[in-house]
Design a protein around this motif. Structure first.
Motif, PDB file in Angstrom:
ATOM      1  N   PRO A  27     -25.957 -13.008  14.099  1.00 46.29           N
ATOM      2  CA  PRO A  27     -24.908 -13.349  15.052  1.00 46.29           C
ATOM      3  C   PRO A  27     -25.183 -14.634  15.825  1.00 46.29           C
ATOM      4  O   PRO A  27     -24.273 -15.446  16.033  1.00 46.29           O
ATOM      5  CB  PRO A  27     -24.874 -12.123  15.973  1.00 46.29           C
ATOM      6  N   ASP A  84     -19.891  -5.883  10.825  1.00 48.50           N
ATOM      7  CA  ASP A  84     -19.217  -5.626  12.093  1.00 48.50           C
ATOM      8  C   ASP A  84     -19.858  -6.417  13.233  1.00 48.50           C
ATOM      9  O   ASP A  84     -19.160  -6.975  14.091  1.00 48.50           O
ATOM     10  CB  ASP A  84     -19.251  -4.132  12.422  1.00 48.50           C
ATOM     11  N   GLU A  85     -21.180  -6.469  13.262  1.00 46.41           N
ATOM     12  CA  GLU A  85     -21.871  -7.202  14.330  1.00 46.41           C
ATOM     13  C   GLU A  85     -21.579  -8.692  14.255  1.00 46.41           C
ATOM     14  O   GLU A  85     -21.410  -9.355  15.291  1.00 46.41           O
ATOM     15  CB  GLU A  85     -23.377  -6.948  14.239  1.00 46.41           C
ATOM     16  N   GLU A  88     -18.011  -9.635  15.489  1.00 50.16           N
ATOM     17  CA  GLU A  88     -17.858  -9.599  16.940  1.00 50.16           C
ATOM     18  C   GLU A  88     -18.080 -10.960  17.593  1.00 50.16           C
ATOM     19  O   GLU A  88     -17.536 -11.220  18.671  1.00 50.16           O
ATOM     20  CB  GLU A  88     -18.829  -8.580  17.546  1.00 50.16           C
ATOM     21  N   VAL A  89     -18.864 -11.837  16.955  1.00 41.63           N
ATOM     22  CA  VAL A  89     -19.192 -13.121  17.596  1.00 41.63           C
ATOM     23  C   VAL A  89     -18.439 -14.297  16.983  1.00 41.63           C
ATOM     24  O   VAL A  89     -18.580 -15.426  17.466  1.00 41.63           O
ATOM     25  CB  VAL A  89     -20.712 -13.402  17.549  1.00 41.63           C
ATOM     26  N   GLN A 126      -8.814  -8.693   8.496  1.00 39.86           N
ATOM     27  CA  GLN A 126      -9.124 -10.044   8.944  1.00 39.86           C
ATOM     28  C   GLN A 126      -8.050 -11.050   8.527  1.00 39.86           C
ATOM     29  O   GLN A 126      -7.779 -12.010   9.237  1.00 39.86           O
ATOM     30  CB  GLN A 126     -10.492 -10.480   8.399  1.00 39.86           C
TER      31      GLN A 126
END
Length: 253
Positions: A27, A84-85, A88-89, A126
């Motif tokens: 991330p 998923d992580e 998020e960014v 997305q």
């Protein structure tokens, strides 16, 4: 059209390996690429033993354990992020270049467990909110996207130093919107001319006539500027700030 030429795609985030203390495909690396001016990021995706999508380039961790053999939490404990992580960014105005890393087990596991089956719901979600395309060395990924997520753009990514003729013709033949070509296939700055290899300008022009946009991985800033001058649509790079500066200089004059 997917790109407004010439756009910068951060390779595995802000570059392969570790860049400014940030490991690739983490991330922090993706956030750094965005902060440095990338308008896209390239995300390597593969599956875990418990069917979680992980963001990791190699098949195995440095200690030799295969990501596909490990539950997601074991890979996370080794520093591997989940898709998923990462999402998020990455802000919604940043495009996603999703590089699908199929695994040997995709040949035999139940269809619902295969990498593309796990990825398809992400693609559909997305694609509603951001620019997106899927690339892979595996042609079956291109075919699966066509069938399972129609409307999501695809890019065939031939192997290192793959001949330009096969790259462009193959992508066009599979109905891709993009062809993604190793920079070395075009010839790097300072390399001698190779008989039988088309110029960058000729290759890009012909690909455009075929309805393809052209991406190259992984040119340095010098070659990125040369490719941009030839009309290339995007570059996947390890030096995001250097490439942003080089392309700004091309645009300025």
């Amino acid at each position: 059209m997917i790109f407004t030429p010439t756009e910068v795609i951060g390779h595995r985030g802000s570059g392969r390996g570790t860049v400014d203390g940030l490991a690739e495909n983490t991330p922090g690396s993706f956030a750094a690429a965005v902060a440095a001016g990338a308008t896209w990021v390239e995300v390597d995706v593969r599956r875990s033993a418990d069917d979680v999508l992980m963001v990791y380039h190699n098949a195995a961790l440095p200690d030799g354990r295969f990501v596909v053999d490990l539950p997601a939490e074991e890979s996370r404990a080794a520093g591997v992020a989940t898709l998923d992580e990462v999402l998020e960014v990455v802000p919604p105005h940043i495009g996603l270049d999703i590089d699908v890393k199929t695994v040997l087990e995709d040949a035999v596991d139940a269809p619902g467990r295969r990498t593309m089956a796990l990825l398809t719901p992400y693609l559909k979600r997305q694609a509603r909110s951001r620019r997106l395309f899927v690339c892979s060395f595996d042609p079956s990924v291109i075919l699966a996207v066509r069938e399972e997520a129609p409307g999501v753009a695809t890019a065939w990514m031939p192997f290192v130093r793959n001949p330009l003729d096969q790259a462009v013709a193959g992508a066009a033949g599979m109905g891709c919107e993009v062809v993604a070509i190793d920079a070395r296939s075009f010839g790097l700055a300072g390399e001698p001319e190779r008989p039988g290899r088309r110029s960058v300008e000729d290759t890009v022009e012909l690909a455009h006539r075929a309805g393809l946009q052209v991406v190259s991985w992984c040119p340095d800033p010098v070659d990125s500027a040369r490719f941009a001058a030839a009309g290339m649509d995007a570059v996947v790079v390890d030096d995001v700030p250097g490439t942003v500066r080089a392309l700004a200089a091309v645009a300025a004059g």
